[in-house]
Design a protein around this motif. Structure first.
Motif, PDB file in Angstrom:
ATOM      1  N   GLU A   1       0.420   4.237  -2.902  1.00 52.50           N
ATOM      2  CA  GLU A   1      -0.108   5.595  -2.444  1.00 52.50           C
ATOM      3  C   GLU A   1       0.887   6.595  -2.535  1.00 52.50           C
ATOM      4  O   GLU A   1       0.648   7.632  -2.678  1.00 52.50           O
ATOM      5  CB  GLU A   1      -0.789   5.416  -1.208  1.00 52.50           C
ATOM      6  CG  GLU A   1      -1.861   4.454  -1.041  1.00 52.50           C
ATOM      7  CD  GLU A   1      -3.244   4.766  -0.321  1.00 52.50           C
ATOM      8  OE1 GLU A   1      -3.056   5.795   0.448  1.00 52.50           O
ATOM      9  OE2 GLU A   1      -4.196   4.157  -0.592  1.00 52.50           O
TER      10      GLU A   1
ATOM     11  N   GLY B   1       0.714  -1.282   0.126  1.00 54.51           N
ATOM     12  CA  GLY B   1       0.061  -0.053  -0.074  1.00 54.51           C
ATOM     13  C   GLY B   1       0.771   1.304  -0.016  1.00 54.51           C
ATOM     14  O   GLY B   1       0.436   2.381  -0.676  1.00 54.51           O
TER      15      GLY B   1
ATOM     16  N   LEU C   1      -4.313  -1.777   4.989  1.00 56.10           N
ATOM     17  CA  LEU C   1      -4.583  -0.360   4.666  1.00 56.10           C
ATOM     18  C   LEU C   1      -4.540   0.572   5.945  1.00 56.10           C
ATOM     19  O   LEU C   1      -3.843   1.639   6.027  1.00 56.10           O
ATOM     20  CB  LEU C   1      -5.776  -0.062   3.926  1.00 56.10           C
ATOM     21  CG  LEU C   1      -6.363   1.091   3.261  1.00 56.10           C
ATOM     22  CD1 LEU C   1      -5.633   0.865   1.936  1.00 56.10           C
ATOM     23  CD2 LEU C   1      -7.812   1.097   3.063  1.00 56.10           C
TER      24      LEU C   1
END
Lengths: 319, 349
Positions: A32, A28, A241
């Protein structure tokens, strides 16, 4: 039970629960940091878990003890391919990245269950025969206190996960690739002006996140559940997450958060056999990671800021 | 081709593409797509009973779709519909079980409880967004899991260690003999009427009230709205609260109509997430939501017939739904291709 004995009991199981979370959270971070929101981590983990178990069941006789590791590779490839779908939609097709992630999640679980039912004719797979095995690290496990805490009945996958986290920190903060990755996520136009191919960087980042999430899913399935069914992953991707956000989009922070969430998870499972903790209703331990993440976001535990261009498609020439 | 036409074509093209992808997957995995879709069709329209059940399935989808769409119109992405639905389900069932009152008080009270619970669950992310600029997507996801675990714990407490509550008193039930007799004893209930009224309510709020105007303005451009003297923070909170209330009502449909109890859950119901699909397909308009809910509710219920009639796992329909969302989200590229196709036609003439 003495306090130390309790720790000997909890810490190894915390690390054991944290390993898949660490890998997926690091995935993640890559995605991101490049500016692509990846809600699809859950789905990518699901595909990883399914392919890992399937590979393990099919090839356990051929590869023997190596099977779980090879299954990780298969899971990595499968999740990487699925993450390409997210990449194409959110980078090239300018789709809403959250929506595309939701679609990935729905698709992954549906596809995996569809295949399970087609292949096995029932709702879940058989149990695998070749699991990752626990072992005691020679010499190190003899050290008092530290030995039983960190080096007794451990999985190699835990060391692997921690290694990946450190490697990710190095790549993101100490290499030109990492600098470009962060630039693309903070200010894609500036990065583009400096000659960085924004779309390519983002594709690579999403693919890394897919690969890591796939490995994480396969580790989870091959260490914790042992088979694959509709509830195998059940929110682990979202917890990863959460770990990524709680760790403030930093690889080592994400690792720390994942370890902490692993601790909370293992408490909620083994806590019933520990005095003091068994007094706390289970539900508080179950919701702890989520509540903490909300607090972290609200700034109660230091400010957590997302990369500036996170979630926005980059359209060349648009201010 | 006008903008309006392309806007309408994107969802239709997406649905067709989704069904085609579904057919290809069935074909590749050794099933007959024709048999599969025939089974799906019969599962939706087979007889009066299945039609009743299909309508029953559409009911919560309408409300979940409204919830997502309403938030979207104010520029907010409410992934938390699932959690708001779960707390609404619990609240309605709890009121239905805990007290016995005359129907005229009991039923509205239970419905109201669900709406309030959902609204409360929407209020938290709304408040955090307004006060701390925390992105609502993450908070609502976290709230989903909190809802799941908390309601499970509450169900255990209420039922004294059991997995489900007692059946609700009939005074709180939405079921109606008339509808049951009409549809060969399906579980179709009066909730459908309520859901359709809510579609009207959403339209009224958005199109006919100052609040709706402000909400839409905030959705289009927060800075402009603030400059125009609107209270952006208040509107964000209001949008999430109303959205959550719709979601809570969707839970009430399950609690007071379909099941008449609440049981602890190992995972999510999926209705909240499908609500995202409903809203997107319906382009976040009240009428569009009816269209989206009808399609996805029918697909979802019809799929139950596929394993028996054609031996195909029901998940095929989930795959189709996911692919449809995927294409709707990638509307940019479909629009581009449509415009190109239209442009070529013009040249040919």
């Amino acid at each position: 039970m003495s306090f130390l004995e309790i720790l000997y009991f909890i810490v190894p199981s915390a690390i054991f629960y944290a390993a898949p979370l660490i890998l997926v959270a690091i995935g993640g971070v890559f995605s991101e940091r490049s500016g692509v929101v990846n809600i699809g981590l859950e789905g990518l983990m699901v595909i990883g878990a399914f392919v890992g178990i399937l590979f393990n069941l099919l090839f356990a006789d051929t590869f023997g003890g190596l099977t779980p590791w090879l299954a990780l590779v298969a899971a990595m490839v499968a999740a990487l391919l699925l993450s390409l779908l997210h990449a194409v939609a959110s980078i090239s097709f300018r789709a809403d990245q959250v929506v595309s992630g939701v679609a990935i999640n729905l698709l992954a679980i549906a596809l995996a269950l569809y295949l399970v039912k087609s292949i096995f004719d029932k709702g879940q797979t058989d149990f695998i025969s070749e699991r990752f095995a626990r072992y005691n690290v020679p010499v190190l496990s003899e050290i008092p206190v530290i030995g039983p805490l960190f080096f007794t009945s451990v999985y190699n996958t835990s060391f692997f996960a921690i290694g990946v986290a450190i490697l990710a920190w190095f790549v993101i903060y100490k290499t030109p690739f990492g600098l470009r990755l962060r630039a693309v996520g903070e200010h894609p136009m500036a990065a583009d002006t400096m000659g960085i191919n924004v779309a390519r960087m983002r594709y690579v980042a999403v693919m890394i996140s897919g690969a890591l999430a796939g490995i994480g899913g396969a580790i989870y399935a091959q260490t914790i559940t042992g088979d694959f069914g509709h509830a195998t992953i059940n929110g682990q991707g979202f917890m990863a997450l959460a770990a990524m956000i709680f760790g403030k989009w930093h690889p080592l922070g994400a690792m720390g958060a994942a370890l902490f969430f692993g601790f909370a998870q293992s408490l909620s499972i083994v806590g019933s056999s520990i005095p003091v903790i068994q007094e706390i209703p289970n539900v508080f331990l179950l919701i702890l990671p989520y509540v903490l993440t909300i607090f972290a976001l609200a700034g109660f535990i230091g400010r957590a800021n997302a990369p500036k261009a996170n979630g926005k498609p980059y359209i060349k020439g648009q201010r | 081709m006008s903008n309006r036409v392309t806007n309408l074509l994107v969802p239709i093209v997406s649905v067709v593409l989704g069904l085609i992808v579904g057919a290809i997957i069935m074909l590749v995995s050794g099933y007959s797509p024709i048999e599969g879709y025939a089974a799906l069709w019969n599962g939706i329209f087979g007889d009066l009973y299945t039609i009743g059940e299909t309508l029953r399935q559409i009911t919560p989808y309408l409300l979940a779709g409204l919830a997502v769409a309403f938030a979207f119109r104010s520029g907010l992405f409410n992934i938390g519909v699932e959690g708001q639905l779960i707390v609404g389900w619990f609240a309605a069932a709890y009121v239905g079980v805990a007290v016995e009152l005359p129907k005229i008080i009991h039923l509205p009270l239970a419905i109201l409880a669900a709406a309030v619970a959902g609204a409360l669950w929407g209020f938290v992310p709304g408040l955090l967004k307004a006060k701390f600029r925390v992105h609502e997507v993450i908070v609502t996801i976290m709230m989903n899991y909190i809802a799941l675990h908390v309601t499970n714990a509450l169900i255990r407490t209420v039922s004294e260690g059991g997995d489900r509550t007692e059946r609700i008193f009939t005074s709180a039930s939405l079921r109606s003999e008339f509808l049951e007799n009409l549809t060969e004893f399906s579980r179709l209930h009066m909730g459908l009427l309520l859901a359709l009224i809510m579609v009207g309510v959403m339209w009224f709020i958005l199109e006919k009230t100052t609040l709706g105007f402000e909400l839409k303005a905030v959705g289009f451009n927060q800075h402009a709205s603030e400059y125009a003297g609107m209270n952006v923070n208040k509107n964000i909170i209001m949008a999430m609260v109303i959205s959550g209330a719709f979601a809570g009502l969707a839970g009430a449909m399950e609690a007071l109509g379909t099941f008449e109890y609440v049981s602890s859950k190992g995972g999510f119901t999926g209705i909240g997430f499908d609500g995202i699909a409903v809203a997107l397909l319906g382009m976040n308009t009240p009428l569009g939501v009816i269209f989206g809910a009808t399609l996805f509710g029918s697909l979802k219920y019809g799929a139950l017939n596929m394993p028996n009639a054609a031996g195909i796992p029901i998940e095929i329909v989930e795959i189709v739904i996911a692919v449809i969302i995927f294409f709707v989200a990638s509307g940019y590229i479909i629009r581009l291709l449509l415009l190109r196709a239209a442009g070529k036609k013009k040249e040919a003439k």
